[in-house]
Design a protein around this motif. Structure first.
Motif, PDB file in Angstrom:
ATOM      1  N   GLY A 113       0.698  -1.153  -0.036  1.00 57.41           N
ATOM      2  CA  GLY A 113      -0.269   0.177   0.050  1.00 57.41           C
ATOM      3  C   GLY A 113       0.914   1.364  -0.063  1.00 57.41           C
ATOM      4  O   GLY A 113       1.946   1.201   0.445  1.00 57.41           O
ATOM      5  N   PRO A 114       0.527   2.425  -0.521  1.00 54.70           N
ATOM      6  CA  PRO A 114       1.281   3.600  -0.724  1.00 54.70           C
ATOM      7  C   PRO A 114       1.522   4.106   0.765  1.00 54.70           C
ATOM      8  O   PRO A 114       2.592   4.820   0.819  1.00 54.70           O
ATOM      9  CB  PRO A 114       0.093   4.533  -1.328  1.00 54.70           C
ATOM     10  N   GLN A 115       0.989   3.864   1.690  1.00 52.66           N
ATOM     11  CA  GLN A 115       1.349   4.444   3.324  1.00 52.66           C
ATOM     12  C   GLN A 115       2.987   3.780   3.512  1.00 52.66           C
ATOM     13  O   GLN A 115       3.665   4.510   4.118  1.00 52.66           O
ATOM     14  CB  GLN A 115       0.378   4.018   4.297  1.00 52.66           C
ATOM     15  N   TYR A 116       3.051   2.512   3.129  1.00 48.06           N
ATOM     16  CA  TYR A 116       4.188   1.856   3.327  1.00 48.06           C
ATOM     17  C   TYR A 116       5.559   2.626   2.908  1.00 48.06           C
ATOM     18  O   TYR A 116       6.716   2.660   3.523  1.00 48.06           O
ATOM     19  CB  TYR A 116       4.199   0.355   2.972  1.00 48.06           C
ATOM     20  N   GLY A 117       5.207   3.313   1.728  1.00 49.27           N
ATOM     21  CA  GLY A 117       6.438   4.234   1.096  1.00 49.27           C
ATOM     22  C   GLY A 117       6.664   5.198   1.924  1.00 49.27           C
ATOM     23  O   GLY A 117       7.895   5.561   2.285  1.00 49.27           O
ATOM     24  N   LEU A 118       5.659   6.145   2.342  1.00 44.18           N
ATOM     25  CA  LEU A 118       6.030   7.240   3.241  1.00 44.18           C
ATOM     26  C   LEU A 118       6.417   6.713   4.822  1.00 44.18           C
ATOM     27  O   LEU A 118       7.235   7.418   5.357  1.00 44.18           O
ATOM     28  CB  LEU A 118       4.567   7.961   3.694  1.00 44.18           C
ATOM     29  N   TYR A 119       5.933   5.547   5.330  1.00 45.31           N
ATOM     30  CA  TYR A 119       6.630   4.944   6.614  1.00 45.31           C
ATOM     31  C   TYR A 119       8.047   4.948   6.325  1.00 45.31           C
ATOM     32  O   TYR A 119       8.825   4.787   7.419  1.00 45.31           O
ATOM     33  CB  TYR A 119       5.848   3.747   6.933  1.00 45.31           C
ATOM     34  N   SER A 120       8.482   4.565   5.213  1.00 46.03           N
ATOM     35  CA  SER A 120       9.973   4.295   4.828  1.00 46.03           C
ATOM     36  C   SER A 120      10.715   5.724   4.863  1.00 46.03           C
ATOM     37  O   SER A 120      11.940   5.385   4.635  1.00 46.03           O
ATOM     38  CB  SER A 120      10.037   3.423   3.690  1.00 46.03           C
ATOM     39  N   ALA A 121      10.045   6.662   4.545  1.00 46.61           N
ATOM     40  CA  ALA A 121      10.609   7.898   4.214  1.00 46.61           C
ATOM     41  C   ALA A 121      10.925   8.628   5.538  1.00 46.61           C
ATOM     42  O   ALA A 121      11.803   9.744   4.821  1.00 46.61           O
ATOM     43  CB  ALA A 121       9.607   8.633   3.155  1.00 46.61           C
ATOM     44  N   PHE A 122      10.897   8.618   6.621  1.00 49.43           N
ATOM     45  CA  PHE A 122      11.064   9.604   7.431  1.00 49.43           C
ATOM     46  C   PHE A 122      12.133   9.170   8.604  1.00 49.43           C
ATOM     47  O   PHE A 122      12.988  10.004   8.889  1.00 49.43           O
ATOM     48  CB  PHE A 122       9.907  10.257   8.068  1.00 49.43           C
ATOM     49  N   ALA A 123      11.893   7.708   8.892  1.00 46.27           N
ATOM     50  CA  ALA A 123      12.791   7.357   9.968  1.00 46.27           C
ATOM     51  C   ALA A 123      14.599   7.398   9.675  1.00 46.27           C
ATOM     52  O   ALA A 123      15.375   7.904  10.445  1.00 46.27           O
ATOM     53  CB  ALA A 123      12.585   5.952  10.420  1.00 46.27           C
ATOM     54  N   GLY A 124      14.543   6.989   8.588  1.00 48.91           N
ATOM     55  CA  GLY A 124      16.087   6.803   7.976  1.00 48.91           C
ATOM     56  C   GLY A 124      16.688   8.327   7.896  1.00 48.91           C
ATOM     57  O   GLY A 124      17.974   8.589   8.421  1.00 48.91           O
ATOM     58  N   SER A 125      15.796   9.483   7.676  1.00 52.53           N
ATOM     59  CA  SER A 125      16.188  10.967   7.397  1.00 52.53           C
ATOM     60  C   SER A 125      16.766  11.152   9.058  1.00 52.53           C
ATOM     61  O   SER A 125      17.546  12.027   9.068  1.00 52.53           O
ATOM     62  CB  SER A 125      15.169  11.820   7.007  1.00 52.53           C
ATOM     63  N   PHE A 126      15.866  10.744   9.816  1.00 49.35           N
ATOM     64  CA  PHE A 126      16.292  11.210  11.096  1.00 49.35           C
ATOM     65  C   PHE A 126      17.339  10.549  12.020  1.00 49.35           C
ATOM     66  O   PHE A 126      18.264  11.263  12.474  1.00 49.35           O
ATOM     67  CB  PHE A 126      15.078  11.051  12.186  1.00 49.35           C
ATOM     68  N   VAL A 127      17.677   9.111  11.496  1.00 49.75           N
ATOM     69  CA  VAL A 127      18.471   8.657  11.939  1.00 49.75           C
ATOM     70  C   VAL A 127      19.899   8.891  11.387  1.00 49.75           C
ATOM     71  O   VAL A 127      21.056   9.308  12.060  1.00 49.75           O
ATOM     72  CB  VAL A 127      18.564   7.004  11.696  1.00 49.75           C
ATOM     73  N   TYR A 128      19.934   9.289   9.952  1.00 48.20           N
ATOM     74  CA  TYR A 128      21.261   9.662   9.302  1.00 48.20           C
ATOM     75  C   TYR A 128      21.804  11.125   9.916  1.00 48.20           C
ATOM     76  O   TYR A 128      22.983  11.309   9.800  1.00 48.20           O
ATOM     77  CB  TYR A 128      20.814   9.729   8.010  1.00 48.20           C
ATOM     78  N   ILE A 129      20.908  11.953  10.515  1.00 44.75           N
ATOM     79  CA  ILE A 129      21.356  13.079  11.023  1.00 44.75           C
ATOM     80  C   ILE A 129      22.114  12.932  12.281  1.00 44.75           C
ATOM     81  O   ILE A 129      23.350  13.617  12.528  1.00 44.75           O
ATOM     82  CB  ILE A 129      19.958  13.947  11.733  1.00 44.75           C
ATOM     83  N   VAL A 130      22.131  11.827  13.005  1.00 39.67           N
ATOM     84  CA  VAL A 130      23.089  11.742  14.134  1.00 39.67           C
ATOM     85  C   VAL A 130      24.436  10.813  13.592  1.00 39.67           C
ATOM     86  O   VAL A 130      25.302  11.252  14.071  1.00 39.67           O
ATOM     87  CB  VAL A 130      22.232  10.756  15.166  1.00 39.67           C
ATOM     88  N   PHE A 131      24.122   9.885  12.918  1.00 43.48           N
ATOM     89  CA  PHE A 131      25.196   8.905  12.394  1.00 43.48           C
ATOM     90  C   PHE A 131      25.812   9.118  11.107  1.00 43.48           C
ATOM     91  O   PHE A 131      26.828   8.572  10.803  1.00 43.48           O
ATOM     92  CB  PHE A 131      24.883   7.791  12.616  1.00 43.48           C
TER      93      PHE A 131
END
Length: 599
Positions: free
Chosen positions: A56-74
């Motif tokens: 479903g399209p929502q899984y694409g958006l679920y995948s689009a924000f967590a990585g962005s936040f984690v990459y800020i730190v590491f």
């Protein structure tokens, strides 16, 4: 001392500690513009790639924000944007078969494997996948992805998964094409490609140049917005002629660990059974993710040293954390990273604004995603992947090293007709076989030297001597001995093994050298080691106690040869200098009584 080492370790593994104290207002503006621009690019891509993964399209958006936040730190490279990509979405569909729980668990396992690779410093394994193999794999995957989206362009329902199945079904169902979807697809593709090239137009007017660039960069969001608006207007007046995306679950995902077992009716599929269903995907998905992410980071490192281990670790954490937000496997996107670079990003904090924009879309805009036509999303995917077919690399390889076309072409064809997971494995196996072959068949420089006092054969391997190469070396030395035995008169046979380039040797090779030394002794000759490295000489002498001589310099070699008669097998004495090629062997014949030509 311990506190200093701990601080250095923290700065190395948590880079935000280094750059955040220096963060300025100018950095904020650059990151804000870049983050919002990436968000407008990412949102329509994420929805489209979710469909490519069979979810479903929502899984694409679920995948689009967590990585962005984690990459800020590491993260270490400000330009890198972590999120769903076409290639990883295709692999997700291949292994998860459109089951959301499988896709999320694959994301979790991919993160774990990537972190293990980083902790054990196994990044060198990526080096066994050559550029031609990656190019063949990427090109084939691009064609498969584009083929899989033809159903969306034509408004058809096709269930085929492989390249051949898709085209077979397409052939039989082409007559069922829905004209409104086809017309919409053609319009979307024309607009998307036109806006892509408009972005590259340079004008003297700075405002106009910036406008063209922003228009080209946000083309996906613009086309999706226009088509969704058109669908809304059609529905309000009568009916929508296009196939729409449909209902999408609104709101943020529930934060929970992935499911390690799945209830399928009255049957429970446990964790081990799911892993068996994944098969090689548990390794292939993280491996391809690592290759892509490290390549992007290198491309934007601007000559600075890149900590590949840290990038691997960061990617692993992004997938691991993302799986708790129902994310599918993610990696760095080259297209979005290029947009980020062009937008003037300063630090990894640009990912904060991208992530916030995606969360706002999930919270506020999900009811409107219903109106996005599937043909539009298929057009977005096709226009993104057609440029991944690497024709330029094929031209370069053809000019520089035609041999490398073999793994590229075999990988390409294997991925198309046997499946992407098998194709990448075939490519890696061919790469390893080629690597083994050239270790087993090193270039041998064989020179026959005819001196006044003595004649000898000097053999100079171009690399180290390992067990696959020892028989290859003995073949040429045996030929010399055969020529010696055919000589009508008693003469001395000497072979000089030049160790100038021999930097490694194994036990089997030492045994082979010992056999050659014994064969030489039978015909009254000697084996002489010239310029051996200390560690190589110690290894040889630990096994071979006699039958060989050692010369450290050319003068020592000359002194040793003055004691014996000369032998020059099958050589025309009138030859001053010549060069012959026999496979990978370069043979030079020199008569030192005359002036020889330097080759």
């Amino acid at each position: 001392m311990k506190s200093i080492n701990l601080m250095n370790a923290v700065k190395k593994r948590v880079p935000i500690v280094t750059w955040l104290p220096k963060y300025s207002f100018d950095d904020t503006l650059g990151d804000l513009v870049a983050g919002l621009t990436i968000g407008l690019t990412l949102i329509p891509q994420a929805i489209a790639y979710a469909g490519l993964a069979g979810l479903g399209p929502q899984y694409g958006l679920y995948s689009a924000f967590a990585g962005s936040f984690v990459y800020i730190v590491f993260g270490t490279c400000p330009e890198v944007n972590i999120g769903p990509t076409a290639l990883i979405s295709l692999l997700t569909f291949t292994y998860a078969r459109g089951i959301p729980e499988y896709a999320v668990l694959l994301c979790f396992l991919s993160g774990c494997v990537t972190i293990i690779f980083a902790v054990l410093r196994l990044g060198f394994l990526v080096e066994f996948v050559s550029t031609p193999v990656v190019s063949g794999f990427t090109s084939a995957a691009s064609i498969i992805i584009a083929s899989s989206q033809l159903k969306g362009l034509l408004g058809l329902t096709i269930h085929g998964e492989s390249f051949l199945d898709i085209w077979r079904e397409l052939f039989y169902k082409i007559g069922e094409t829905k004209i409104p979807d086809l017309v919409l697809s053609c319009c979307c593709i024309v607009i998307l490609l036109s806006l892509k090239f408009i972005r590259e137009i340079e004008t003297s007017n700075r405002f106009l140049s910036k406008f063209f660039w922003f228009l080209g960069t946000g083309r996906n969001a613009l086309v999706v917005l226009l088509c969704a608006t058109a669908s809304y207007i059609f529905e309000s007046q009568s009916t929508v002629p296009f196939i729409l995306t449909g209902q999408m679950i609104a709101g943020l995902p529930k934060v929970e660990p992935p499911q390690f077992s799945l209830n399928n009716g009255n049957q429970t599929v446990d964790f081990l059974e799911i892993c068996q269903n994944f098969g090689s995907g548990v390794i292939v998905v993280p491996l391809i993710s690592i290759i892509g992410n490290v390549a992007i980071a290198k491309a934007f490192s601007r000559g600075k040293a890149l900590d590949a281990t840290q990038e691997m670790f960061t990617l692993g954490v992004c997938n691991l954390v993302g799986s708790f937000f129902h994310s599918i496997p993610v990696t760095g996107s080259f297209s979005r990273s290029a947009v980020s670079n062009a937008s003037g990003v300063r630090t990894p904090l640009g990912g904060l604004y991208t992530g916030i924009l995606v969360i706002l879309a999930l919270s506020l805009l999900t009811p409107y995603f219903y109106y996005i036509p599937r043909a539009t999303l298929s057009s977005v995917i096709i226009c993104a992947v057609i440029f991944m077919v690497d024709i330029e690399l094929v031209k370069s390889v053809w000019k520089s090293s035609k041999r490398d076309l073999i793994p590229a072409i075999v990988t390409f064809l294997s991925c198309l007709f046997a499946g992407v997971e098998l194709g990448i494995m075939v490519g890696v196996i061919i790469d390893i076989l080629i690597l083994i072959y050239f270790n087993a068949r090193p270039t041998m420089y064989i020179e026959y030297r005819n001196m006044q006092s003595s004649s000898y054969v000097i053999v100079r391997p171009s690399t180290g001597l390992l067990f696959p190469a020892v028989d290859y070396l003995r073949t040429y030395l045996t030929e010399c001995l055969t020529e010696k035995k055919r000589q009508p008169r008693k003469s001395q046979m000497n072979i000089v093994l030049d160790g100038l380039h021999i930097d490694r040797i194994d036990f089997t090779a030492i045994q082979g050298i010992n056999s050659v030394a014994k064969d030489l002794k039978e015909v009254g000759g000697r084996l002489i080691l010239l310029n051996p490295k200390d560690e190589i000489l110690m290894s040889i002498q630990s096994y071979i106690k006699e039958n060989i001589l050692v010369a450290r310099t050319d003068s020592e070699l000359t002194a040793a040869l003055k004691k014996v008669d000369g032998f020059l097998p099958n050589v025309d004495k009138n030859i001053k200098s010549s060069e012959m090629f026999n496979g990978k062997t370069i043979i030079r014949i020199t008569d030192t009584n005359n002036v020889s030509t330097n080759l």
